[in-house]
Design an enzyme around this catalytic site. Structure first.
Site, PDB file in Angstrom:
ATOM      1  N   ALA A  61       0.856  -1.198   0.000  1.00  0.00           N
ATOM      2  CA  ALA A  61       0.000   0.000   0.000  1.00  0.00           C
ATOM      3  C   ALA A  61       0.885   1.239   0.000  1.00  0.00           C
ATOM      4  O   ALA A  61       1.968   1.232   0.588  1.00  0.00           O
ATOM      5  CB  ALA A  61      -0.875  -0.006   1.246  1.00  0.00           C
ATOM      6  N   GLY A 100       0.622  -5.500   0.303  1.00  0.00           N
ATOM      7  CA  GLY A 100      -0.268  -5.596  -0.862  1.00  0.00           C
ATOM      8  C   GLY A 100       0.492  -6.028  -2.110  1.00  0.00           C
ATOM      9  O   GLY A 100      -0.088  -6.656  -3.005  1.00  0.00           O
ATOM     10  N   GLU A 103       0.627  -9.659  -1.953  1.00  0.00           N
ATOM     11  CA  GLU A 103      -0.719 -10.171  -2.252  1.00  0.00           C
ATOM     12  C   GLU A 103      -1.003 -10.101  -3.753  1.00  0.00           C
ATOM     13  O   GLU A 103      -1.674 -10.971  -4.315  1.00  0.00           O
ATOM     14  CB  GLU A 103      -1.766  -9.394  -1.445  1.00  0.00           C
ATOM     15  CG  GLU A 103      -1.686  -9.744   0.044  1.00  0.00           C
ATOM     16  CD  GLU A 103      -2.504  -8.838   0.951  1.00  0.00           C
ATOM     17  OE1 GLU A 103      -2.410  -7.600   0.775  1.00  0.00           O
ATOM     18  OE2 GLU A 103      -3.208  -9.347   1.827  1.00  0.00           O
ATOM     19  N   GLU A 123       2.457  -6.207   7.414  1.00  0.00           N
ATOM     20  CA  GLU A 123       1.343  -5.423   7.956  1.00  0.00           C
ATOM     21  C   GLU A 123       1.333  -5.398   9.481  1.00  0.00           C
ATOM     22  O   GLU A 123       1.050  -4.377  10.103  1.00  0.00           O
ATOM     23  CB  GLU A 123       0.002  -5.993   7.451  1.00  0.00           C
ATOM     24  CG  GLU A 123      -0.357  -5.609   6.029  1.00  0.00           C
ATOM     25  CD  GLU A 123       0.254  -6.512   4.973  1.00  0.00           C
ATOM     26  OE1 GLU A 123       1.207  -7.235   5.293  1.00  0.00           O
ATOM     27  OE2 GLU A 123      -0.234  -6.474   3.826  1.00  0.00           O
TER      28      GLU A 123
HETATM   29  C1  LIG Z   1      -3.617  -1.849  -0.535  1.00  0.00           C
HETATM   30  C2  LIG Z   1      -3.658  -3.073   0.324  1.00  0.00           C
HETATM   31  C3  LIG Z   1      -3.012  -2.880   1.609  1.00  0.00           C
HETATM   32  C4  LIG Z   1      -1.982  -3.616   1.968  1.00  0.00           C
HETATM   33  C5  LIG Z   1      -1.282  -3.334   3.224  1.00  0.00           C
HETATM   34  C6  LIG Z   1       0.112  -2.929   2.955  1.00  0.00           C
HETATM   35  O1  LIG Z   1       0.625  -3.124   1.907  1.00  0.00           O
HETATM   36  S1  LIG Z   1       0.848  -2.133   4.240  1.00  0.00           S
HETATM   37  C7  LIG Z   1       2.386  -1.599   3.543  1.00  0.00           C
HETATM   38  C8  LIG Z   1       3.321  -2.729   3.479  1.00  0.00           C
HETATM   39  N1  LIG Z   1       4.594  -2.261   3.039  1.00  0.00           N
HETATM   40  C9  LIG Z   1       5.541  -1.890   3.874  1.00  0.00           C
HETATM   41  O2  LIG Z   1       5.370  -1.875   5.072  1.00  0.00           O
HETATM   42  C10 LIG Z   1       6.844  -1.478   3.249  1.00  0.00           C
HETATM   43  C11 LIG Z   1       7.524  -0.444   4.072  1.00  0.00           C
HETATM   44  N2  LIG Z   1       8.806  -0.130   3.491  1.00  0.00           N
HETATM   45  C12 LIG Z   1       9.901  -0.824   3.768  1.00  0.00           C
HETATM   46  O3  LIG Z   1       9.922  -1.795   4.472  1.00  0.00           O
HETATM   47  C13 LIG Z   1      11.150  -0.294   3.156  1.00  0.00           C
HETATM   48  O4  LIG Z   1      10.956   1.064   2.833  1.00  0.00           O
HETATM   49  C14 LIG Z   1      11.565  -1.065   1.897  1.00  0.00           C
HETATM   50  C15 LIG Z   1      10.483  -1.113   0.846  1.00  0.00           C
HETATM   51  C16 LIG Z   1      11.980  -2.475   2.310  1.00  0.00           C
HETATM   52  C17 LIG Z   1      12.789  -0.366   1.290  1.00  0.00           C
HETATM   53  O5  LIG Z   1      13.750  -0.229   2.289  1.00  0.00           O
HETATM   54  P1  LIG Z   1      15.083   0.601   2.037  1.00  0.00           P
HETATM   55  O6  LIG Z   1      15.876   0.570   3.293  1.00  0.00           O
HETATM   56  O7  LIG Z   1      15.727   0.107   0.818  1.00  0.00           O
HETATM   57  O8  LIG Z   1      14.621   2.089   1.711  1.00  0.00           O
HETATM   58  P2  LIG Z   1      13.779   3.115   2.572  1.00  0.00           P
HETATM   59  O9  LIG Z   1      13.146   2.482   3.740  1.00  0.00           O
HETATM   60  O10 LIG Z   1      14.644   4.285   2.869  1.00  0.00           O
HETATM   61  O11 LIG Z   1      12.635   3.510   1.564  1.00  0.00           O
HETATM   62  C18 LIG Z   1      12.955   4.108   0.319  1.00  0.00           C
HETATM   63  C19 LIG Z   1      11.850   5.067  -0.044  1.00  0.00           C
HETATM   64  O12 LIG Z   1      10.676   4.320  -0.339  1.00  0.00           O
HETATM   65  C20 LIG Z   1       9.602   4.879   0.387  1.00  0.00           C
HETATM   66  N3  LIG Z   1       8.646   3.795   0.642  1.00  0.00           N
HETATM   67  C21 LIG Z   1       8.899   2.615   1.164  1.00  0.00           C
HETATM   68  N4  LIG Z   1       7.788   1.886   1.241  1.00  0.00           N
HETATM   69  C22 LIG Z   1       6.798   2.662   0.762  1.00  0.00           C
HETATM   70  C23 LIG Z   1       5.405   2.472   0.594  1.00  0.00           C
HETATM   71  N5  LIG Z   1       4.790   1.314   0.951  1.00  0.00           N
HETATM   72  N6  LIG Z   1       4.678   3.460   0.091  1.00  0.00           N
HETATM   73  C24 LIG Z   1       5.263   4.616  -0.277  1.00  0.00           C
HETATM   74  N7  LIG Z   1       6.606   4.855  -0.127  1.00  0.00           N
HETATM   75  C25 LIG Z   1       7.323   3.881   0.380  1.00  0.00           C
HETATM   76  C26 LIG Z   1      10.246   5.392   1.645  1.00  0.00           C
HETATM   77  O13 LIG Z   1       9.397   6.301   2.284  1.00  0.00           O
HETATM   78  C27 LIG Z   1      11.485   6.011   1.083  1.00  0.00           C
HETATM   79  O14 LIG Z   1      11.112   7.233   0.512  1.00  0.00           O
HETATM   80  P3  LIG Z   1      12.043   8.499   0.672  1.00  0.00           P
HETATM   81  O15 LIG Z   1      11.299   9.566  -0.056  1.00  0.00           O
HETATM   82  O16 LIG Z   1      13.363   8.115   0.059  1.00  0.00           O
HETATM   83  O17 LIG Z   1      12.152   8.738   2.138  1.00  0.00           O
END
Ligand SMILES: CC/C=C/CC(=O)SCCNC(=O)CCNC(=O)[C@H](O)C(C)(C)COP(=O)(O)OP(=O)(O)OC[C@H]1O[C@@H](n2cnc3c(N)ncnc32)[C@H](O)[C@@H]1OP(=O)(O)O
Length: 636
Positions: A61, A100, A103, A123
């Site tokens: 998400a 997601g 999924e 999640e």
């Molecule tokens: C719609 C159905 C619902 C489903 C529920 C879900 O999906 S809940 C969300 C589940 N996803 C997560 O929890 C992922 C969270 N992110 C991470 O674990 C990490 O960011 C990563 C993807 C493993 C990447 O890690 P890394 O160390 O390589 O980089 P950063 O943490 O610094 O992240 C890089 C930039 O990406 C942005 N970002 C990460 N995840 C998301 C996201 N889900 N949505 C939008 N943006 C995301 C993060 O904010 C960083 O952005 P910057 O602008 O560089 O700060």
């Protein structure tokens, strides 16, 4: 937000483009939906690959949209449509497939992962649960215990671990997208059915349904016309409301014009109140009421909810076979009758399935979908999917008397009545209140039909025994006095009025018990709470073990769901099977052996072979029991 291109002349490549991690923003979901529409409708396209730009499949998400209201297409129907599509879809996973995003990969028919990819359902670390199918699809793919571990820890796993667990089909060191395109080309000729994780078979779309019932009064009043002029009873009304409120056109069948008008007013009133509560407008235009079976000739599906009488139901199905189109599905709302015997009188046994609703049908969440041996996978899938659309908690069960819920109820109620016979009438709530609510005549009729009581049975020869086992006739004696429970204002308890809910102990029942005990020389003794709980609940769980052995339920969790949502089992106890595991299987076995020794004429207290086997294997946790069960129903 997603790029769509045709590669290798026949593969639709959908690339998610939402930097930095291609999260599922509303624009991305919209773009996926559009791209899938193009891919599925374009005859040149034979397969689809979904990948993400810049070396990341999808981070789940879009957390940037968490603060605002949900916009754009919802994810769940989009994912379901990808899985149900008739062209193979391959996920090319590079970087991350999280939440997601994971999924999304799970609904693809194949998954190719780069060796450095990471997958997971994080999640739980955000305080939420995977809600786009992950909690259903992952256990089906890799088993409950492995899936639970991933879901509850939120741990990311490597591509290699995903391969070992069976989540991905191939791990590659090369460009995952290119490998996936080649893989997709090879997948074109292969059947998709077994690749759909959530549903082995695509359900039919149901647009119109008929609901028919015959009230008990009509059974006696119009015996000659049975099956020709059914009428809408309590269950039928509830089912009609459930269908109409999710947008399905409903033809409700009544037996005569007067009943038609009453039924119409009641259903409309129920729908209007329901719509008001939900702040929407009532879908009254979807309803049609009729007294003519001919009006059912074009419906997709019929839910028969006539009075619980096998001969009557058979006649109704014979009539329906003549009237309805050959492809119409027939569902029977029965609480325990043989679904296959009903299928046998139709011209389409493969299109017959049980849909056991719980009363009141528009309120109660549980739906047992009863799979007969001849019910086709498509029929079962359609009943399950229709139940889902109606907002029900659905459990697929096998066909045996009482199915799962009511079959387990028998030993439970038996124990309660034996305890009543032996000792204190001490239940403030429980079996007796529940029986009053359900109607005591329901069980009485079943016992009569199975030859346990009635005018043909000599109650004293031998007394308190039937068919070679202990039998307590007190419930029959209560019914013989016209005390059928809440609806008659008298049952095990007395109520202030017919249909009243305020139960008070009735001195007449106390007198009946005392007279009965003195007739048979029974010395009442105090029965501890522990004995009451153990005899009732362990007998209930013991039957659950038998149900698992017989392949009538696919897993103990299904039995627990049935008891939590259909029988008011206390939520914090987790259901009868989980409760047994919490008490300790060894203790349950030991207590059942003890009680069976004391009551050798009560077969339900004899520990089931599965319980013994599980104890011998060291009492594994509930989620591992399945590994020790030999018989599995093919449909469950
Ligand atoms: C719609 C159905 C619902 C489903 C529920 C879900 O999906 S809940 C969300 C589940 N996803 C997560 O929890 C992922 C969270 N992110 C991470 O674990 C990490 O960011 C990563 C993807 C493993 C990447 O890690 P890394 O160390 O390589 O980089 P950063 O943490 O610094 O992240 C890089 C930039 O990406 C942005 N970002 C990460 N995840 C998301 C996201 N889900 N949505 C939008 N943006 C995301 C993060 O904010 C960083 O952005 P910057 O602008 O560089 O700060």
């Amino acid at each position: 937000m997603a790029r769509y291109e045709l590669v290798k002349r026949s593969v639709a490549l959908i690339t998610l483009t939402n930097p930095p991690v291609n999260a599922l923003s509303s624009a991305v979901r919209h773009a996926i939906a559009k791209s899938m529409e193009c891919a599925l409708s374009d005859p040149k396209v034979t397969a689809v690959v979904i990948c993400g730009e810049n070396g990341s499949f999808c981070g789940g998400a879009d957390i940037r949209e968490f603060a605002g209201p949900l916009k754009g297409p919802p994810l769940v129907p989009l994912l379901d449509a990808i899985e149900a599509g008739e062209k193979p879809v391959v996920a090319a996973i590079e970087g991350v497939a999280l939440g997601g995003g994971f999924e999304l990969a799970l609904v693809c028919h194949y998954r190719i992962a780069h060796s450095k990819a990471r997958l997971g359902l994080p999640e739980v670390t955000l305080g939420i649960l995977p809600a786009a199918g992950g909690t259903q699809r992952l256990p089906r793919l890799i088993g409950i215990s492995a899936a639970l571990e991933l879901i509850t820890t939120g741990r990311h796993i490597s591509a290699q671990e995903a391969l070992k667990l069976g989540i991905v089909d191939q791990v590659t060191e090369q460009n995952a997208c290119e490998v996936a395109v080649e893989f997709a080309l090879r997948a074109v000729a292969k059947p998709l059915l077994s690749r759909r994780v959530s549903m082995p078979c695509k359900p039919r779309e149901i647009r119109s349904a008929a609901v028919m019932g015959i009230k008990r009064e009509c059974l006696h009043g119009h015996e000659q016309d049975l099956g020709m002029v059914p009428s809408l009873g309590t269950m039928g009304r509830g089912i009609a409301v459930c269908l109409a409120r999710v947008g399905i056109s409903v033809i409700a069948v009544e037996s005569e014009n007067k009943l038609l008008e009453t039924g119409r007013q009641m259903v409309i009133g129920m729908l209007e109140r329901d719509a008001k509560r939900r702040g929407v407008s009532a879908s009254l235009n979807l309803l049609k009421f009729t007294i003519s079976l001919q009006d059912l000739k074009d419906v997709n599906l019929v839910i028969e909810a006539v009075f619980e009488d096998m001969a009557l139901k058979k006649r109704v199905f014979q009539e329906l076979s003549k009237v309805c189109r050959p492809a119409t599905l027939f569902c029977t709302n029965t609480s325990g009758l043989d679904v296959d015997a009903l299928a046998g009188v139709t011209d389409r046994p493969h299109l017959v399935v049980g849909m056991h609703f719980f009363s009141p049908a528009h309120v109660m969440k549980l739906l047992e979908v009863v799979c007969g041996p001849r019910s086709s996978s498509e029929t079962i899938a359609t009943a399950m999917s229709l139940g889902k659309r109606m907002g029900k908690v659905r459990v697929a069960v096998g066909n045996c008397p009482g199915f799962v819920g009511n079959r387990m109820l028998k030993p439970y109620i038996d124990q309660a009545t034996f305890l009543l016979e032996e000792g204190d009438f001490g239940f403030a709530m429980g079996v007796f209140r529940m029986s009053d609510l359900a109607g005591l005549d329901v069980g009485w009729r079943v016992w009569k039909e199975s030859g346990l009581t009635g005018s043909d049975v000599d109650p004293e020869n031998p007394p308190r025994r039937r068919q070679g086992r202990r039998y307590c006739p007190i419930p029959d004696m209560v019914c013989e006095k016209g005390r059928f429970g809440q609806k008659t204002g008298r049952g095990w308890y007395m109520y202030d009025k017919r249909g009243g809910t305020n139960a008070k102990p009735d001195p007449l029942i106390q007198i009946l018990l005392e007279t009965y005990r003195s007739k048979y020389g029974i010395q009442p003794h105090n029965i501890s709470n522990q004995e009451i709980i153990e005899r009732c609940l362990f007998a209930l769980a013991n039957e659950g073990f038998r149900i698992l052995e017989d392949g009538i339920a696919a897993r103990p969790e299904d039995i627990d769901v049935i008891y939590l949502f259909g029988y008011g089992f206390p939520r914090h106890r987790g259901g009868p099977m989980f409760y047994a595991s919490m008490v300790g299987l060894e203790r349950v076995l030991e207590r059942l052996e003890h009680y069976h020794q004391a009551h050798p004429d009560v077969p339900h207290l004899k520990p089931s072979p599965l319980l013994k086997k599980l104890v011998a294997c060291g009492s594994p946790p509930v989620q591992k029991w399945r590994e020790h069960i030999k018989t599995m129903h093919s449909h469950l």
